[in-house]
Design an enzyme around this catalytic site. Structure first.
Site, PDB file in Angstrom:
ATOM      1  N   PRO A   2       0.863  -1.107   0.166  1.00 14.41           N
ATOM      2  CA  PRO A   2       0.102   0.075  -0.059  1.00 14.41           C
ATOM      3  C   PRO A   2       0.799   1.171   0.010  1.00 14.41           C
ATOM      4  O   PRO A   2       1.858   1.295   0.476  1.00 14.41           O
ATOM      5  CB  PRO A   2      -0.771   0.089   1.448  1.00 14.41           C
ATOM      6  CG  PRO A   2      -0.910  -1.684   1.577  1.00 14.41           C
ATOM      7  CD  PRO A   2       0.683  -2.247   1.009  1.00 14.41           C
ATOM      8  N   GLU A   3       0.359   2.255  -0.717  1.00 11.38           N
ATOM      9  CA  GLU A   3       1.130   3.466  -0.826  1.00 11.38           C
ATOM     10  C   GLU A   3       0.604   4.374   0.395  1.00 11.38           C
ATOM     11  O   GLU A   3      -0.309   4.253   0.882  1.00 11.38           O
ATOM     12  CB  GLU A   3       1.179   4.252  -2.107  1.00 11.38           C
ATOM     13  CG  GLU A   3       1.593   3.159  -3.143  1.00 11.38           C
ATOM     14  CD  GLU A   3       2.072   3.716  -4.465  1.00 11.38           C
ATOM     15  OE1 GLU A   3       2.203   4.759  -4.598  1.00 11.38           O
ATOM     16  OE2 GLU A   3       2.052   3.192  -5.673  1.00 11.38           O
ATOM     17  N   ASN A 203       5.360   2.362  -6.132  1.00 14.10           N
ATOM     18  CA  ASN A 203       5.677   2.430  -7.667  1.00 14.10           C
ATOM     19  C   ASN A 203       4.853   2.978  -8.566  1.00 14.10           C
ATOM     20  O   ASN A 203       5.259   3.632  -9.525  1.00 14.10           O
ATOM     21  CB  ASN A 203       5.660   0.936  -7.807  1.00 14.10           C
ATOM     22  CG  ASN A 203       6.961   0.615  -9.143  1.00 14.10           C
ATOM     23  OD1 ASN A 203       7.797   1.248  -9.156  1.00 14.10           O
ATOM     24  ND2 ASN A 203       6.822  -0.704  -9.853  1.00 14.10           N
ATOM     25  N   ARG A 312      12.372  -2.290  -7.853  1.00 12.16           N
ATOM     26  CA  ARG A 312      11.048  -2.290  -8.348  1.00 12.16           C
ATOM     27  C   ARG A 312      11.139  -2.062 -10.095  1.00 12.16           C
ATOM     28  O   ARG A 312      12.082  -1.433 -10.282  1.00 12.16           O
ATOM     29  CB  ARG A 312      10.132  -1.404  -7.611  1.00 12.16           C
ATOM     30  CG  ARG A 312      10.008  -1.615  -6.153  1.00 12.16           C
ATOM     31  CD  ARG A 312       9.299  -3.086  -5.740  1.00 12.16           C
ATOM     32  NE  ARG A 312       8.065  -2.861  -6.280  1.00 12.16           N
ATOM     33  CZ  ARG A 312       6.889  -2.083  -5.805  1.00 12.16           C
ATOM     34  NH1 ARG A 312       7.207  -1.441  -4.580  1.00 12.16           N
ATOM     35  NH2 ARG A 312       5.728  -2.042  -6.062  1.00 12.16           N
TER      36      ARG A 312
END
Length: 352
Positions: A2-3, A203, A312
């Site tokens: 989760p961002e 990301n 990533r």
């Protein structure tokens, strides 16, 4: 993982659900035995800093937040962590926040009477259960779940870079970001994933922010002007504020959403809040480059590329993102305002 906008939504959910209440705490899994120390205490509120959540507990509601009596539960969801909420009607805006989860998988005790949520038996993987008068929240799979005192909490925060979603009335956090980037030889694509440079970015935001800035992911941070970085910061603040309010990351301008409206998804897919609702901006219309490798750029038709960067995958358009040391004019001509068109809908949290 989760961002940052997800964790801020989570903090807001805890404020509404449990703030100022005496709560019951337990660790059905048994791996957080310290939960017994908090049982019956008051949850004073909730705080999000980047991807970190802090839940302060005190013996009474009138205890000062900086009192030595306050215990802070520090939680980092990581790749697999999730909170699942259940309760009376209107108790929680979201069913689940964090990594993808199916609908409630708990078994039910055969008890007579009472709201349905009171009959939920926690799964054996529940690290921490918080129960209040009107509902409960179950934590599973976090990277971190620990009790800290005030000094230890501050030490965690001091290790983090500025959070675009925290108040910044004097611009100090913006300046911290600009200075951290400009003194580094590391690529901007890697710096944006460094939580000591800016906290809360994941990301999706990295890829989309760089595209909106027309910026090559491989340009060294020290080659960028302060003005360009300040504008990137303001764009990021606006995008993440929209994400915190709706649970969705939407970075495309309305006039671009139907251009090459495709996405290359993994087997699990890129899930966002309200994906099932026909009134929202669908995920294949939400991004410029994220998970669009091998597809044409929405604006120039060049094939979107992907590569590994900072552990990533980074996605970019090699033609649009050619800027290396000056500010592109595109975002000035097309201000960051996806929230003006996207509808708020649904409550299953984004979990990419």
């Amino acid at each position: 993982m989760p961002e940052g906008h997800t964790v801020h939504r989570l903090a807001a959910a805890f404020e509404r659900a449990f703030g100022g209440q005496h709560v019951r705490t337990s660790s059905p899994q048994g791996r957080f035995s310290e939960a017994a120390q908090l049982d019956g205490m008051v949850m004073l509120g909730a705080e999000a800093v980047g991807k970190h959540l802090f839940l302060p507990f005190a013996p009474a509601a009138d205890v000062a937040p900086d009192s030595p009596a306050v215990r802070h539960v520090h939680i980092h969801l990581g790749l697999y962590g999730s909170w699942t909420f259940a309760g009376d009607p209107g108790f929680a805006d979201a069913h689940a926040i964090g990594a993808p989860r199916l609908r409630l998988g708990e078994q039910e005790e055969q008890l007579e009477g009472g709201p349905d949520w009171r009959r939920l038996v926690p799964r054996p993987t529940v690290r921490l259960r918080v129960a209040g008068e009107h509902g409960l929240a179950d934590l599973t799979g976090p990277t971190a779940c620990e009790i800290l005192d005030a000094q230890e909490r501050q030490a965690v925060i001091d290790r983090l870079g500025p959070d675009p979603l925290r108040p910044d009335p004097d611009g100090r956090e913006r300046r911290r970001f600009v200075e951290a980037v400009r003194r580094s030889r590391t690529t901007i694509g890697a710096l944006l994933m460094n939580q000591k440079v800016v906290s809360g970015i994941g990301n999706i935001y990295r890829a989309e922010l760089l595209f909106r800035a027309r910026l090559d992911p491989l340009v060294p941070g020290r080659d960028l002007s302060a003005g360009m970085l300040e504008e990137m910061w303001e764009d990021l603040v606006a995008l993440m504020a929209y994400g915190a309010r709706t649970g969705r990351i939407v970075t495309t301008q309305p006039e671009h959403r139907d251009l090459e409206a495709r996405i290359v998804e993994r087997s699990r897919g890129t899930r966002q809040n309200g994906d099932e609702d026909p009134g929202i901006v669908a995920r294949e219309r939400s991004f410029y480059v994220y998970h669009r490798q091998t597809l044409p750029c929405r604006l120039c038709g060049t094939v979107i590329r992907s590569a590994d960067l900072a552990a990533r995958t980074v996605f970019w358009c090699p033609r649009c993102q050619s800027v290396r040391s000056r500010r592109a004019g595109w975002t000035r001509e097309h201000p960051a305002a996806p929230w003006a068109e996207a509808a708020d809908a649904g409550e299953t949290e984004e979990a990419a």
